[in-house]
Design a protein around this motif. Structure first.
Motif, PDB file in Angstrom:
ATOM      1  N   GLY A  15     -20.144  -0.094  19.201  1.00 23.32           N
ATOM      2  CA  GLY A  15     -21.547  -0.093  18.806  1.00 23.32           C
ATOM      3  C   GLY A  15     -22.166   1.275  18.641  1.00 23.32           C
ATOM      4  N   ASP A  16     -21.465   2.341  19.059  1.00 22.60           N
ATOM      5  CA  ASP A  16     -21.976   3.693  18.839  1.00 22.60           C
ATOM      6  C   ASP A  16     -22.007   3.990  17.335  1.00 22.60           C
ATOM      7  N   THR A  17     -22.986   4.778  16.896  1.00 21.02           N
ATOM      8  CA  THR A  17     -23.079   5.155  15.489  1.00 21.02           C
ATOM      9  C   THR A  17     -22.046   6.225  15.172  1.00 21.02           C
ATOM     10  N   LEU A  18     -21.224   5.968  14.160  1.00 22.19           N
ATOM     11  CA  LEU A  18     -20.219   6.929  13.697  1.00 22.19           C
ATOM     12  C   LEU A  18     -20.744   7.730  12.518  1.00 22.19           C
ATOM     13  N   VAL A  19     -21.368   7.032  11.584  1.00 24.15           N
ATOM     14  CA  VAL A  19     -21.830   7.621  10.328  1.00 24.15           C
ATOM     15  C   VAL A  19     -23.167   6.974   9.974  1.00 24.15           C
ATOM     16  N   LEU A  20     -24.065   7.757   9.374  1.00 26.62           N
ATOM     17  CA  LEU A  20     -25.284   7.208   8.807  1.00 26.62           C
ATOM     18  C   LEU A  20     -25.196   7.322   7.292  1.00 26.62           C
ATOM     19  N   LEU A  21     -25.200   6.182   6.614  1.00 24.18           N
ATOM     20  CA  LEU A  21     -25.200   6.157   5.158  1.00 24.18           C
ATOM     21  C   LEU A  21     -26.639   6.099   4.677  1.00 24.18           C
ATOM     22  N   LEU A  31     -21.100   1.483  12.646  1.00 29.67           N
ATOM     23  CA  LEU A  31     -20.901   1.460  14.089  1.00 29.67           C
ATOM     24  C   LEU A  31     -19.427   1.383  14.466  1.00 29.67           C
ATOM     25  N   ALA A  32     -19.104   1.913  15.647  1.00 32.25           N
ATOM     26  CA  ALA A  32     -17.736   1.831  16.172  1.00 32.25           C
ATOM     27  C   ALA A  32     -17.390   0.367  16.432  1.00 32.25           C
ATOM     28  N   PRO A  33     -16.242  -0.098  15.943  1.00 30.40           N
ATOM     29  CA  PRO A  33     -15.865  -1.501  16.128  1.00 30.40           C
ATOM     30  C   PRO A  33     -15.365  -1.804  17.546  1.00 30.40           C
ATOM     31  N   HIS A  34     -14.964  -0.753  18.274  1.00 27.93           N
ATOM     32  CA  HIS A  34     -14.443  -0.919  19.632  1.00 27.93           C
ATOM     33  C   HIS A  34     -14.496   0.428  20.339  1.00 27.93           C
ATOM     34  N   ASP A  35     -14.291   0.415  21.654  1.00 30.89           N
ATOM     35  CA  ASP A  35     -14.207   1.654  22.432  1.00 30.89           C
ATOM     36  C   ASP A  35     -12.967   2.424  21.994  1.00 30.89           C
ATOM     37  N   GLY A  36     -13.035   3.747  22.044  1.00 28.90           N
ATOM     38  CA  GLY A  36     -11.856   4.537  21.721  1.00 28.90           C
ATOM     39  C   GLY A  36     -12.186   5.997  21.506  1.00 28.90           C
ATOM     40  N   THR A  37     -11.241   6.681  20.870  1.00 33.46           N
ATOM     41  CA  THR A  37     -11.354   8.106  20.580  1.00 33.46           C
ATOM     42  C   THR A  37     -11.311   8.304  19.076  1.00 33.46           C
ATOM     43  N   VAL A  38     -12.202   9.143  18.573  1.00 33.52           N
ATOM     44  CA  VAL A  38     -12.193   9.482  17.148  1.00 33.52           C
ATOM     45  C   VAL A  38     -10.973  10.360  16.897  1.00 33.52           C
ATOM     46  N   THR A  39     -10.059   9.887  16.045  1.00 31.20           N
ATOM     47  CA  THR A  39      -8.825  10.633  15.771  1.00 31.20           C
ATOM     48  C   THR A  39      -8.829  11.290  14.395  1.00 31.20           C
ATOM     49  N   MET A  55     -13.929   6.201   6.486  1.00 32.79           N
ATOM     50  CA  MET A  55     -14.686   7.416   6.773  1.00 32.79           C
ATOM     51  C   MET A  55     -14.300   8.033   8.106  1.00 32.79           C
ATOM     52  N   VAL A  56     -14.075   7.177   9.116  1.00 25.98           N
ATOM     53  CA  VAL A  56     -13.747   7.630  10.473  1.00 25.98           C
ATOM     54  C   VAL A  56     -12.687   6.694  11.044  1.00 25.98           C
ATOM     55  N   VAL A  57     -11.701   7.263  11.748  1.00 19.80           N
ATOM     56  CA  VAL A  57     -10.673   6.461  12.420  1.00 19.80           C
ATOM     57  C   VAL A  57     -10.905   6.547  13.916  1.00 19.80           C
ATOM     58  N   VAL A  58     -10.993   5.369  14.556  1.00 22.44           N
ATOM     59  CA  VAL A  58     -11.172   5.281  16.013  1.00 22.44           C
ATOM     60  C   VAL A  58      -9.963   4.537  16.573  1.00 22.44           C
ATOM     61  N   GLN A  59      -9.235   5.174  17.491  1.00 18.20           N
ATOM     62  CA  GLN A  59      -8.103   4.521  18.144  1.00 18.20           C
ATOM     63  C   GLN A  59      -8.406   4.325  19.615  1.00 18.20           C
TER      64      GLN A  59
END
Length: 60
Positions: A15-21, A31-39, A55-59
């Motif tokens: 739920g954290d904001t990754l990007v604002l379009l 929003l982040a689809p799950h908890d993790g680290t931006v890789t 746009m952003v990869v979260v693992q």
């Protein structure tokens, strides 16, 4: 137009904001689809993006 809110190595929670379009003078958070680290951040501020672009990869 877009704004990147995270950087590589940053921990994010679901739920954290990754990007604002920006579209038609409205801001749309991606929003982040799950908890993790931006890789990986695969876009830059001001880039024009299309539906389906990664746009952003979260693992995690």
């Amino acid at each position: 137009m877009l704004t990147i809110e995270v950087e590589v190595g940053q921990q994010v929670a679901e739920g954290d904001t990754l990007v604002l379009l920006e579209s038609m003078k409205m801001e749309i958070p991606v929003l982040a689809p799950h908890d993790g680290t931006v890789t990986d951040v695969r876009t830059a501020p001001g880039d024009v993006v299309q539906d389906g672009d990664v746009m952003v990869v979260v693992q995690g």
